[in-house]
Design an enzyme around this catalytic site. Sequence first.
Site, mmCIF file in Angstrom:
data_model
loop_
_atom_site.group_PDB
_atom_site.id
_atom_site.type_symbol
_atom_site.label_atom_id
_atom_site.label_comp_id
_atom_site.label_asym_id
_atom_site.label_seq_id
_atom_site.Cartn_x
_atom_site.Cartn_y
_atom_site.Cartn_z
ATOM 1 N N ASP A 106 -6.522 -0.625 9.853
ATOM 2 C CA ASP A 106 -6.816 -0.661 11.295
ATOM 3 C C ASP A 106 -8.235 -1.146 11.591
ATOM 4 O O ASP A 106 -8.822 -0.791 12.606
ATOM 5 C CB ASP A 106 -6.608 0.719 11.941
ATOM 6 C CG ASP A 106 -5.254 1.313 11.622
ATOM 7 O OD1 ASP A 106 -4.246 0.631 11.864
ATOM 8 O OD2 ASP A 106 -5.192 2.453 11.115
ATOM 9 N N HIS B 10 -0.601 -4.986 13.111
ATOM 10 C CA HIS B 10 -1.786 -5.698 13.551
ATOM 11 C C HIS B 10 -1.560 -6.247 14.953
ATOM 12 O O HIS B 10 -0.475 -6.686 15.298
ATOM 13 C CB HIS B 10 -2.215 -6.803 12.581
ATOM 14 C CG HIS B 10 -1.105 -7.670 12.086
ATOM 15 N ND1 HIS B 10 -0.388 -7.388 10.947
ATOM 16 C CD2 HIS B 10 -0.591 -8.821 12.563
ATOM 17 C CE1 HIS B 10 0.513 -8.332 10.744
ATOM 18 N NE2 HIS B 10 0.411 -9.209 11.715
#
Length: 430
Positions: A13, A41
């Site tokens: 992340d 993503h």
Amino acid sequence: MTSVVVVGTQWGDEGKGKITDFLSADAEVIARYQGGDNAGHTIVIDGKKFKLHLIPSGIFFPEKISVIGNGVVVNPKSLVKELAYLHEEGITTDNLRISDRAHVILPYHIKLDQLQEDAKGDNKIGTTIKGIGPAYMDKAARVGIRIADLLDKEIFAERLRINLAEKNRLFEKMYDSEALDFDSIFEEYYAYGQEIKKYVTDTSVILNDALDAGKRVLFEGAQGVMLDIDQGTYPFVTSSNPVAGGVTIGSGVGPSKINKVVGVCKAYTSRVGDGPFPTELFDEVGDRIREVGHEYGTTTGRPRRVGWFDSVVMRHSRRVSGITNLSLNSIDVLSGLDTVKICVAYDLDGERIDYYPASLEQLKRCKPIYEELPGWSEDITGVRSLDDLPENARNYVRRVSELVGVRISTFSVGPGREQTNILESVWANI
């Protein structure tokens, strides 16, 4: 021969998708080499958010080839769903290529993932329940089903029947759970295979041919170094190798063909799931960072754990992944804090250490040693150069680079493409 690898340097992340999308503008081939649809993503294009879990970020460039390599475990159901999502948004996927050697995630992998996690009780790992671990287990045990098998009706039926019989015995005898039905799985997943058939090929040939022809190839990692099964916080890790070395195994490209490694990190740290996190914040500062940074998992939706920037973690990532360039994201999230902190070392039982211990018991006893820097109150989301940053923010960026020991090539002050600032091109001098 020109190649760049993008890796996450923390626990995932970090903004790899955004940076990969940004670097893709100068690449001709973009490839994923490990993980599965457990990795999420987010890419922002002209203010519109696109959330992907399996397909490489380069798919948004129709003139470039996007590759799902052999090291990726592919859930055909998720893949077909993601393709449909892109088509609905007007995005072409004719530029996608999928390795015929990639392994397939099937319903029994997901069911086993859930049962195993439930059985661990308080010792759960925090898996995304996507079947990733069990699929890699089958791969290592040499009983996995590959994309090439999925496309062959007779071979798929034979191998599915054998595997499902074994898994159903496990479900019924060990977990006291219901068996799965062969016919429904076979019909559904064979149909998925036929839908993706046109994308399937030997992607190792495509990648090596591109490199031999002098084309620019970008390799996109999933998760992060601290989730690597060998170099991460084992056992609170993923089942593959997000480190840059995973490229050679997961894409079929030799190590001599890798030129640069871009390590992506945030100006703070976040983590989803259980496991060690020395700089984790439990106060109002942590809550503020979580809300301002929208720290909720792309895949799970779970609130992420947040903490201060940890240079011990970053130096570990630099070493095991051979990072040559750094991309520092989300600096804007720290705006408004009177003081910002960077962990420079750990205190372990009264001793100062600057390495990341392998022992979980030692990690539990590690206390972060912080260096405090003055914060900044200015809105920096419109900043377009390092010199335009407030002095305190600029000093923070420079100190991060000094502590990690890697020069910063790009820094971001927001999620948009236009909010990514280049200090030096990673494609230059290769």
